[in-house]
Design a protein around this motif. Structure first.
Motif, PDB file in Angstrom:
ATOM      1  N   SER A 142       6.050   4.999   6.200  1.00 48.21           N
ATOM      2  CA  SER A 142       5.345   4.067   7.086  1.00 48.21           C
ATOM      3  C   SER A 142       6.071   2.733   7.188  1.00 48.21           C
ATOM      4  N   SER A 143       6.897   2.404   6.160  1.00 42.82           N
ATOM      5  CA  SER A 143       7.607   1.116   6.145  1.00 42.82           C
ATOM      6  C   SER A 143       9.040   1.219   6.639  1.00 42.82           C
ATOM      7  N   ILE A 144       9.640   2.397   6.588  1.00 46.87           N
ATOM      8  CA  ILE A 144      11.068   2.547   6.854  1.00 46.87           C
ATOM      9  C   ILE A 144      11.297   3.420   8.092  1.00 46.87           C
ATOM     10  N   LYS A 245       8.470  -6.501  -6.165  1.00 46.52           N
ATOM     11  CA  LYS A 245       7.183  -6.361  -5.493  1.00 46.52           C
ATOM     12  C   LYS A 245       7.009  -7.367  -4.365  1.00 46.52           C
ATOM     13  N   TRP A 246       7.445  -8.603  -4.584  1.00 53.61           N
ATOM     14  CA  TRP A 246       7.069  -9.673  -3.670  1.00 53.61           C
ATOM     15  C   TRP A 246       8.168 -10.156  -2.733  1.00 53.61           C
ATOM     16  N   CYS A 247       9.434  -9.838  -3.001  1.00 50.42           N
ATOM     17  CA  CYS A 247      10.489 -10.403  -2.157  1.00 50.42           C
ATOM     18  C   CYS A 247      10.426  -9.815  -0.747  1.00 50.42           C
ATOM     19  N   ASP A 248      10.981 -10.558   0.199  1.00 48.86           N
ATOM     20  CA  ASP A 248      10.878 -10.146   1.600  1.00 48.86           C
ATOM     21  C   ASP A 248      12.036  -9.257   2.037  1.00 48.86           C
ATOM     22  N   ASP A 276       2.135  -2.426  -1.902  1.00 49.87           N
ATOM     23  CA  ASP A 276       3.052  -3.310  -1.191  1.00 49.87           C
ATOM     24  C   ASP A 276       2.226  -4.359  -0.455  1.00 49.87           C
ATOM     25  N   PRO A 277       2.387  -5.651  -0.787  1.00 52.59           N
ATOM     26  CA  PRO A 277       1.561  -6.678  -0.151  1.00 52.59           C
ATOM     27  C   PRO A 277       1.780  -6.796   1.354  1.00 52.59           C
ATOM     28  N   ARG A 278       2.913  -6.279   1.839  1.00 55.69           N
ATOM     29  CA  ARG A 278       3.193  -6.396   3.278  1.00 55.69           C
ATOM     30  C   ARG A 278       2.552  -5.285   4.089  1.00 55.69           C
ATOM     31  N   THR A 279       2.384  -4.096   3.482  1.00 55.98           N
ATOM     32  CA  THR A 279       1.856  -2.961   4.239  1.00 55.98           C
ATOM     33  C   THR A 279       0.507  -2.474   3.727  1.00 55.98           C
TER      34      THR A 279
END
Length: 586
Positions: A142-144, A245-248, A276-279
């Motif tokens: 879903s992210s890649i 975990k947190w880097c962009d 994943d905090p972004r997804t």
């Protein structure tokens, strides 16, 4: 097929004759169990082979068969979310085949060859092609979004046939050039050879980690290189986990190189559970893990770093920003020392081989921000943990690493013992990227560069004052110097210390980071002016706003930055009352 025979065995180093026709770094099957090996030296008809599996039971006279190709990785859809060993064997698939223990010579395809992927074409039949060109895309997770590219070694310029959109396995041919070259959704690439690109670019934007001590004080750029040295228990692995975990970054490649089994077990069990905090989905959907623990064959450690950097370069070529966590390069260097000793080479300092700096350079110099062959911008950022014995930064691996990195996060034993997380010391650490990423930070707050320098200067002044305090005590210092000690503690407790388990404090957006530090430095400037007016430090320390500032990191959420403006108003009003009081008294 080229065949030879074993003439000598020295641990993971095997010598064989009859392989004169093989190339350097060719893969060979060693012995009756067909263990994976790599030719690392050819001399006078004798091939020196580095074996990546346990050679117990092997004897002289067994056959060695060359695969007539260099040690390569298979690159294609299905890499993300997989856990590999150092030579790209999928550990989960091998566990399902043979149980918890790897069998000698066991082979499994690195990526699923049965699964069909939905391929969306980006070109048409008859199109002109060139190396690196994107033929189509596959939604890997879903992210890649995986871009299927023309391999760099393809020489044809026109697609004679093209399958178009549809569902295919990684082994099916989707295109063919006019020269008869077949293109599949997967490709092989020699892991010791850097992947080509169009142009190397200057770094210009930071890798935002959410850790204030890194982002503000010692920033790392996208495409940059950093080292985290520290003794046992100072928090190297914890810091890398937090950054992962947190880097962009778009993709994380985590290399566990020679680490203890229980530490890698934590990674393997915790990462799939992390969100994943972004997804909002599993972090494994944008992570590739390479697990090579200390009880695995030592030779496989040496190649695991090259495996990780090759996987990162592959996704970089798709236009992604990739971050590599190498934990730890010291264990990798120890593998080099072991292999060098087996080959009876002349040792250098502390027994490490004389080519240790060259190997470190080969690894770190594959990082960078580039324009790929298809014109997209991507980057590989490398964060390498270093484990110096006893925390001694003067040992060879740390010293040579400093030659090739531009960001140094020195972990401090005293901070770790005091439960100050992250334990990155502000005296020995440095970053050479601050000037290059200043323009990016200026978009958030043009005061970033100035406030960073002033805060670091204050902490250095505090260190010098601590030497005096140990001799005569803090009470003997003048008020202005005692204020420096007070505000330095505010910076340490209210800014640098960060709770990885606190939902509010575990990640700070750049705007919040700068505003908290501005509050602390504003407090210092107003307090310094008050002390000059005759106000005692005791009265300043009694102000309620001081504790408000220290607690702001865990109280003010990233979406509620207006609360920091309220604290600033409290600072102005409370300091203003003291100023008016002492102006009347004077």
């Amino acid at each position: 097929m080229i065949k030879g025979k074993i003439t000598r065995i020295s641990g993971p180093i095997v010598y064989a004759e009859g392989l004169e026709g093989c190339g350097l770094y060719d893969v060979v099957d060693v012995g009756e169990k067909r263990l994976i090996g790599e030719i690392i030296r050819q001399k006078e008809g004798m091939a020196t082979i580095q074996v990546y599996e346990d050679v117990t039971g092997m004897h002289i006279g067994e056959e060695v068969v060359s695969n007539e190709r260099p040690l390569s990785l298979r690159l294609g859809p299905g890499l993300v979310g997989t856990i590999y060993d150092g030579i790209q064997r999928p550990l989960k698939a091998m566990y399902e085949d043979s149980g918890a223990f790897l069998l000698p010579g066991q082979r499994t395809e690195p990526i699923d060859t049965v699964r069909k992927w939905e391929f969306t074409a980006a070109v048409e039949n008859g199109a002109a092609v060139k190396p690196g060109m994107v033929l189509g895309t596959v939604q890997e997770t879903s992210s890649i979004l995986h871009k299927v590219m023309v391999p760099p070694y393809i020489k044809g310029t026109v697609l004679k046939s093209f399958a178009g959109s549809g569902t295919y396995t990684v082994d099916e041919v989707i295109a063919e050039t006019e020269l008869g070259e077949q293109i599949k959704m997967s490709q092989y690439w020699p892991l010791r050879k850097p992947r080509p690109f169009s142009q190397k670019l200057e770094v210009s934007q930071p890798l935002v980690t959410g850790l204030r001590v890194i982002d503000v004080f010692f920033p790392l750029s996208k495409g940059g290189t950093a080292a985290i040295p520290g003794g046992f228990g100072t928090g190297k692995t914890m810091t890398q986990h937090a950054i992962a975990k947190w880097c962009d970054a778009d993709l994380i490649v985590y290399i566990g190189c020679g680490e203890r089994g229980n530490e890698m077990t934590d990674v393997l069990t915790d990462f799939p559970k992390l969100i994943d905090p972004r997804t909002g989905r599993s972090l494994m959907e944008r992570t590739i893990l390479i697990a090579n623990t200390s009880n695995m064959p030592v030779a496989a450690r040496e190649v695991s770093l090259y495996s990780g950097i090759t996987l990162a370069e592959y996704y970089r070529d798709m236009g992604m920003h990739v971050a590599i966590m190498a934990d730890s390069t010291s264990r990798w260097a120890e593998a080099l020392r072991e292999l060098s000793g087996r080959m009876e080479e002349m040792p250098a300092e502390e027994g490490f081989p004389a080519y240790l700096p060259t190997r470190l350079a080969e690894f770190y110099e594959r990082a960078g921000r580039i324009t790929s062959l298809n014109g997209q911008e991507g980057s590989v950022s490398v964060i390498g943990a270093v484990s110096p014995p006893g925390g001694d930064f003067s040992e060879p691996v740390t010293q040579h690493t400093k030659r090739f990195i531009r960001c140094f996060w020195a972990l401090d034993r005293e901070l770790a013992n005091a439960r100050h997380y992250p334990a990155i010391g502000w005296i020995d650490s440095y970053s050479e990227y601050a000037a290059e990423i200043r323009q990016w930070w200026d978009k958030f707050d043009p005061r970033w560069a100035d406030i960073r320098v002033r805060a670091l200067d204050l902490l250095k002044r505090e260190q010098r004052l601590q030497q005096i305090v140990r001799l005569i005590g803090a009470d003997a210092l003048p008020e202005a110097d005692r204020l420096v000690l007070t505000v330095s503690e505010m910076i340490k407790n209210g800014f640098l210390q960060q709770d990885a388990f606190d939902k509010v404090d575990q990640f700070s957006v750049p705007e919040k980071q700068v505003q908290i530090l501005l509050l602390i430095m504003s407090f210092y400037e107003r307090a310094a002016a008050l002390i000059k007016s005759g106000c005692p430090l005791l009265r300043i320390n009694e102000l309620a706003v001081k504790n408000e500032i220290i607690r702001a990191k865990g109280v003010v959420e990233n979406t509620q930055l207006d609360k920091l403006s309220v604290i600033h108003n409290h600072l102005e009003s409370q300091m203003g009352e003291l100023e008016r009081l002492y102006q009347r008294e004077s």
